[in-house]
Design a protein around this motif. Structure first.
Motif, PDB file in Angstrom:
ATOM      1  N   THR B  44       0.829  -1.212   0.000  1.00  7.05           N
ATOM      2  CA  THR B  44       0.000   0.000   0.000  1.00  7.05           C
ATOM      3  C   THR B  44       0.862   1.260   0.000  1.00  7.05           C
ATOM      4  OG1 THR B  44      -0.172  -0.188   2.402  1.00  7.05           O
ATOM      5  CG2 THR B  44      -1.982  -1.085   1.106  1.00  7.05           C
ATOM      6  N   ALA B  45       2.028   1.184   0.619  1.00  4.35           N
ATOM      7  CA  ALA B  45       2.922   2.351   0.626  1.00  4.35           C
ATOM      8  C   ALA B  45       3.444   2.628  -0.778  1.00  4.35           C
ATOM      9  CB  ALA B  45       4.081   2.115   1.597  1.00  4.35           C
ATOM     10  N   ALA B  46       3.800   1.550  -1.491  1.00  2.00           N
ATOM     11  CA  ALA B  46       4.286   1.720  -2.871  1.00  2.00           C
ATOM     12  C   ALA B  46       3.179   2.277  -3.763  1.00  2.00           C
ATOM     13  CB  ALA B  46       4.794   0.382  -3.413  1.00  2.00           C
ATOM     14  N   LEU B  47       1.951   1.823  -3.549  1.00  2.00           N
ATOM     15  CA  LEU B  47       0.838   2.344  -4.343  1.00  2.00           C
ATOM     16  C   LEU B  47       0.641   3.834  -4.078  1.00  2.00           C
ATOM     17  CD1 LEU B  47      -1.491   1.933  -6.337  1.00  2.00           C
ATOM     18  CD2 LEU B  47      -2.952   1.289  -4.396  1.00  2.00           C
ATOM     19  N   SER B  48       0.623   4.227  -2.819  1.00  2.00           N
ATOM     20  CA  SER B  48       0.461   5.651  -2.482  1.00  2.00           C
ATOM     21  C   SER B  48       1.545   6.506  -3.121  1.00  2.00           C
ATOM     22  CB  SER B  48       0.520   5.853  -0.961  1.00  2.00           C
ATOM     23  OG  SER B  48      -0.628   5.341  -0.353  1.00  2.00           O
ATOM     24  N   ALA B  49       2.769   6.035  -3.012  1.00  2.04           N
ATOM     25  CA  ALA B  49       3.894   6.796  -3.577  1.00  2.04           C
ATOM     26  C   ALA B  49       3.764   6.898  -5.095  1.00  2.04           C
ATOM     27  CB  ALA B  49       5.218   6.120  -3.201  1.00  2.04           C
ATOM     28  N   ALA B  50       3.341   5.814  -5.733  1.00  5.10           N
ATOM     29  CA  ALA B  50       3.211   5.805  -7.196  1.00  5.10           C
ATOM     30  C   ALA B  50       2.079   6.722  -7.652  1.00  5.10           C
ATOM     31  CB  ALA B  50       2.979   4.377  -7.696  1.00  5.10           C
ATOM     32  N   VAL B  51       0.985   6.725  -6.906  1.00  8.30           N
ATOM     33  CA  VAL B  51      -0.134   7.612  -7.240  1.00  8.30           C
ATOM     34  C   VAL B  51       0.308   9.067  -7.125  1.00  8.30           C
ATOM     35  CG1 VAL B  51      -2.410   8.446  -6.470  1.00  8.30           C
ATOM     36  CG2 VAL B  51      -1.955   5.972  -6.618  1.00  8.30           C
ATOM     37  N   ASP B  52       1.051   9.384  -6.066  1.00 10.72           N
ATOM     38  CA  ASP B  52       1.519  10.759  -5.866  1.00 10.72           C
ATOM     39  C   ASP B  52       2.537  11.164  -6.937  1.00 10.72           C
ATOM     40  OD1 ASP B  52      -0.073  10.890  -3.672  1.00 10.72           O
ATOM     41  OD2 ASP B  52       1.535  10.623  -2.197  1.00 10.72           O
ATOM     42  N   ALA B  53       3.391  10.227  -7.323  1.00 13.28           N
ATOM     43  CA  ALA B  53       4.468  10.550  -8.267  1.00 13.28           C
ATOM     44  C   ALA B  53       3.949  10.724  -9.684  1.00 13.28           C
ATOM     45  CB  ALA B  53       5.537   9.457  -8.235  1.00 13.28           C
ATOM     46  N   ASP B  54       3.057   9.806 -10.108  1.00  8.83           N
ATOM     47  CA  ASP B  54       2.642   9.802 -11.515  1.00  8.83           C
ATOM     48  C   ASP B  54       1.510   8.782 -11.625  1.00  8.83           C
ATOM     49  OD1 ASP B  54       2.385   9.901 -14.223  1.00  8.83           O
ATOM     50  OD2 ASP B  54       4.281   8.882 -14.651  1.00  8.83           O
ATOM     51  N   ASP B  55       0.304   9.274 -11.597  1.00  6.04           N
ATOM     52  CA  ASP B  55      -0.870   8.395 -11.527  1.00  6.04           C
ATOM     53  C   ASP B  55      -1.140   7.779 -12.897  1.00  6.04           C
ATOM     54  OD1 ASP B  55      -3.140   7.125 -10.672  1.00  6.04           O
ATOM     55  OD2 ASP B  55      -4.395   8.930 -10.774  1.00  6.04           O
ATOM     56  N   VAL B  56      -0.303   6.820 -13.289  1.00  9.19           N
ATOM     57  CA  VAL B  56      -0.356   6.308 -14.667  1.00  9.19           C
ATOM     58  C   VAL B  56      -1.579   5.439 -14.928  1.00  9.19           C
ATOM     59  CG1 VAL B  56       2.161   6.355 -14.928  1.00  9.19           C
ATOM     60  CG2 VAL B  56       1.025   4.246 -14.159  1.00  9.19           C
ATOM     61  N   LEU B  57      -1.887   5.358 -16.211  1.00 14.04           N
ATOM     62  CA  LEU B  57      -2.932   4.454 -16.693  1.00 14.04           C
ATOM     63  C   LEU B  57      -2.396   3.033 -16.593  1.00 14.04           C
ATOM     64  CD1 LEU B  57      -5.693   4.183 -18.211  1.00 14.04           C
ATOM     65  CD2 LEU B  57      -4.392   4.398 -20.338  1.00 14.04           C
ATOM     66  N   THR B  58      -3.116   2.143 -15.898  1.00 14.98           N
ATOM     67  CA  THR B  58      -2.629   0.765 -15.761  1.00 14.98           C
ATOM     68  C   THR B  58      -3.355  -0.201 -16.704  1.00 14.98           C
ATOM     69  OG1 THR B  58      -4.127   0.409 -13.888  1.00 14.98           O
ATOM     70  CG2 THR B  58      -1.843   1.067 -13.394  1.00 14.98           C
ATOM     71  N   TYR B  59      -4.629   0.060 -16.954  1.00  7.61           N
ATOM     72  CA  TYR B  59      -5.308  -0.755 -17.972  1.00  7.61           C
ATOM     73  C   TYR B  59      -6.524  -0.038 -18.512  1.00  7.61           C
ATOM     74  CZ  TYR B  59      -8.791  -2.572 -14.482  1.00  7.61           C
ATOM     75  OH  TYR B  59      -9.783  -2.731 -13.551  1.00  7.61           O
ATOM     76  N   GLU B  60      -6.955  -0.477 -19.687  1.00  9.44           N
ATOM     77  CA  GLU B  60      -8.182   0.047 -20.274  1.00  9.44           C
ATOM     78  C   GLU B  60      -8.877  -1.066 -21.045  1.00  9.44           C
ATOM     79  OE1 GLU B  60      -7.456   3.262 -23.207  1.00  9.44           O
ATOM     80  OE2 GLU B  60      -5.341   2.708 -23.093  1.00  9.44           O
ATOM     81  N   PHE B  61     -10.183  -0.914 -21.209  1.00  9.24           N
ATOM     82  CA  PHE B  61     -10.961  -1.941 -21.893  1.00  9.24           C
ATOM     83  C   PHE B  61     -12.219  -1.287 -22.448  1.00  9.24           C
ATOM     84  CE2 PHE B  61     -14.241  -2.557 -18.577  1.00  9.24           C
ATOM     85  CZ  PHE B  61     -13.636  -1.904 -17.518  1.00  9.24           C
ATOM     86  N   TYR B  62     -13.015  -2.089 -23.168  1.00 11.90           N
ATOM     87  CA  TYR B  62     -14.216  -1.548 -23.814  1.00 11.90           C
ATOM     88  C   TYR B  62     -15.471  -2.297 -23.373  1.00 11.90           C
ATOM     89  CZ  TYR B  62     -10.968   0.934 -26.780  1.00 11.90           C
ATOM     90  OH  TYR B  62      -9.975   1.758 -27.218  1.00 11.90           O
ATOM     91  N   ASP B  63     -16.556  -1.544 -23.325  1.00 15.57           N
ATOM     92  CA  ASP B  63     -17.885  -2.120 -23.095  1.00 15.57           C
ATOM     93  C   ASP B  63     -18.779  -1.605 -24.218  1.00 15.57           C
ATOM     94  OD1 ASP B  63     -20.477  -2.721 -22.362  1.00 15.57           O
ATOM     95  OD2 ASP B  63     -20.258  -2.063 -20.286  1.00 15.57           O
ATOM     96  N   PHE B  64     -19.216  -2.501 -25.094  1.00 15.12           N
ATOM     97  CA  PHE B  64     -20.002  -2.089 -26.253  1.00 15.12           C
ATOM     98  C   PHE B  64     -21.504  -2.080 -25.987  1.00 15.12           C
ATOM     99  CE2 PHE B  64     -15.928  -2.893 -28.115  1.00 15.12           C
ATOM    100  CZ  PHE B  64     -15.826  -1.882 -29.057  1.00 15.12           C
ATOM    101  N   GLY B  65     -21.882  -2.274 -24.726  1.00 14.67           N
ATOM    102  CA  GLY B  65     -23.289  -2.139 -24.372  1.00 14.67           C
ATOM    103  C   GLY B  65     -24.195  -3.156 -25.043  1.00 14.67           C
ATOM    104  N   VAL B  66     -23.663  -4.353 -25.222  1.00 12.45           N
ATOM    105  CA  VAL B  66     -24.460  -5.441 -25.821  1.00 12.45           C
ATOM    106  C   VAL B  66     -25.665  -5.728 -24.912  1.00 12.45           C
ATOM    107  CG1 VAL B  66     -24.338  -7.944 -26.222  1.00 12.45           C
ATOM    108  CG2 VAL B  66     -22.548  -6.445 -27.106  1.00 12.45           C
ATOM    109  N   PRO B  67     -26.826  -6.018 -25.499  1.00 11.83           N
ATOM    110  CA  PRO B  67     -28.015  -6.295 -24.672  1.00 11.83           C
ATOM    111  C   PRO B  67     -27.759  -7.386 -23.629  1.00 11.83           C
ATOM    112  CG  PRO B  67     -28.636  -6.141 -26.987  1.00 11.83           C
ATOM    113  CD  PRO B  67     -27.138  -6.076 -26.943  1.00 11.83           C
ATOM    114  N   SER B  68     -28.342  -7.210 -22.460  1.00 17.25           N
ATOM    115  CA  SER B  68     -28.143  -8.158 -21.359  1.00 17.25           C
ATOM    116  C   SER B  68     -29.064  -9.366 -21.526  1.00 17.25           C
ATOM    117  CB  SER B  68     -28.416  -7.445 -20.033  1.00 17.25           C
ATOM    118  OG  SER B  68     -28.163  -8.317 -18.961  1.00 17.25           O
ATOM    119  N   LEU B  69     -28.736 -10.169 -22.522  1.00 19.85           N
ATOM    120  CA  LEU B  69     -29.507 -11.371 -22.844  1.00 19.85           C
ATOM    121  C   LEU B  69     -28.544 -12.534 -23.026  1.00 19.85           C
ATOM    122  CD1 LEU B  69     -31.846  -9.857 -25.600  1.00 19.85           C
ATOM    123  CD2 LEU B  69     -32.567 -10.597 -23.302  1.00 19.85           C
ATOM    124  N   GLU B  70     -28.959 -13.724 -22.659  1.00 18.70           N
ATOM    125  CA  GLU B  70     -28.089 -14.900 -22.762  1.00 18.70           C
ATOM    126  C   GLU B  70     -27.800 -15.272 -24.215  1.00 18.70           C
ATOM    127  OE1 GLU B  70     -30.861 -17.142 -20.564  1.00 18.70           O
ATOM    128  OE2 GLU B  70     -31.620 -18.255 -22.292  1.00 18.70           O
TER     129      GLU B  70
END
Ligand SMILES: [Mn+2]
Ligand SMILES: [Mn+2]
Lengths: 197, 197
Positions: B44-70
């Protein structure tokens, strides 16, 4: 045909595909040669001659035998090779899903081509395949991959609901209402002269 | 959050992804920076320090809003960037599916990493991601992508049943039982000291 289970998958399954060829050594592919495509191409004389001359492999794909449950996801790669029968590009047979409403997602990994889609009511939709392009096939639409490249395999990764099932018979009997031919070096969508209403 | 529809998809949808980056301009990605990962990393200390130093993008993804049907298939790409918080590799939050039994298929398009999976009963499974390798995540298993490369993004294409839904809360509260750290330049699976039973 694969034996389909109704027991949910409980162990992760990893499969190495070759991104350049679309193939995997994890299991045998299902292969369709020109001789398996009887009645599928408009130019029946050209098909007969091609089968006699050199009964080439036109496409192959995989069935990993995912359980037939709506909570599972069937997947695999499909490789349609370049070539033509007369003026008609090499293509898959195409099918409806047995559970007709089942959609499917395709991601083109390499090559170029078309996804031809047709509903039971006769609505026709066409989308292009290019590397990195996904095509979402709505439920209720029969779908066929067509390779329009002169020299490159069309390689796609596909995923659909585990309980979708395959209905090949309707297309084998009736055909698609539209077919794709090469005219002046480019694909054109035309009426299928052999379509059975 | 996307608005989910219960009306089946009726029109084909094509989306161009860049196979080199995993990104598409078709819609904005969902992005997770280090500051979105509070409580997720062991150090948690490393995370805090990293957020303060440079809050980098760690991941990204997409949601295409497909209908919620099986009968529909949700899909997209996920890109986890290289990096570490202390000795722990950059990773996605991970989640169960709300419809717990829902499986998911991933295809690694480039990069290298691990899929970490865990059932509610505590069974842990791990599979490797390499280009062209698919990983089938069984239903009932939470799943998290981990990038173990020093310099390459881990890019995957995923597909799961349209009605699966996402339960992020369980992992946010309890964590995974195991975490993946770098030791002597290689990934090792170890007990999560912060796991909440
Ligand atoms: Mn299909
Ligand atoms: Mn998931």
């Amino acid at each position: 045909m694969s034996t389909t289970s109704l027991d949910p998958t409980v162990t992760a399954v990893a499969t190495q595909f070759d991104l350049a060829t679309g193939l995997t050594e994890a299991r045998p592919s299902l292969q369709r040669r020109l001789s398996d495509m009887s009645g599928m191409y408009a130019d029946t004389a050209a098909l007969s001659a091609a089968v006699d001359a050199d009964d080439v492999l036109t496409y192959e794909f995989y069935d990993f035998g995912v359980p037939s449950l709506e909570t599972e996801v069937a997947y695999g790669t499909s490789i349609t090779y370049p070539g033509k029968v007369g003026d008609e590009y090499f293509m898959t047979k195409g099918h409806f899903h047995t559970r007709l409403e089942s959609a499917e997602i395709y991601l083109c990994l390499s090559g170029q081509g078309l996804m031809l889609m047709e509903s039971p009511e006769g609505d026709v939709q066409v989308e292009e395949f290019r590397p990195g392009r996904s095509v979402y096939v709505p439920g209720r639409y029969a779908h066929r991959s067509i390779n329009t490249s002169p020299d490159e395999p069309l390689i796609t990764f596909f995923a659909f609901p585990g309980d979708a099932g395959h209905d090949y018979g309707t297309i084998e009997t009736k055909g698609f209402r539209r077919i794709v031919l090469e005219r002046d070096g480019a694909p054109v969508l035309v009426d299928n002269p052999r379509w059975q209403s």
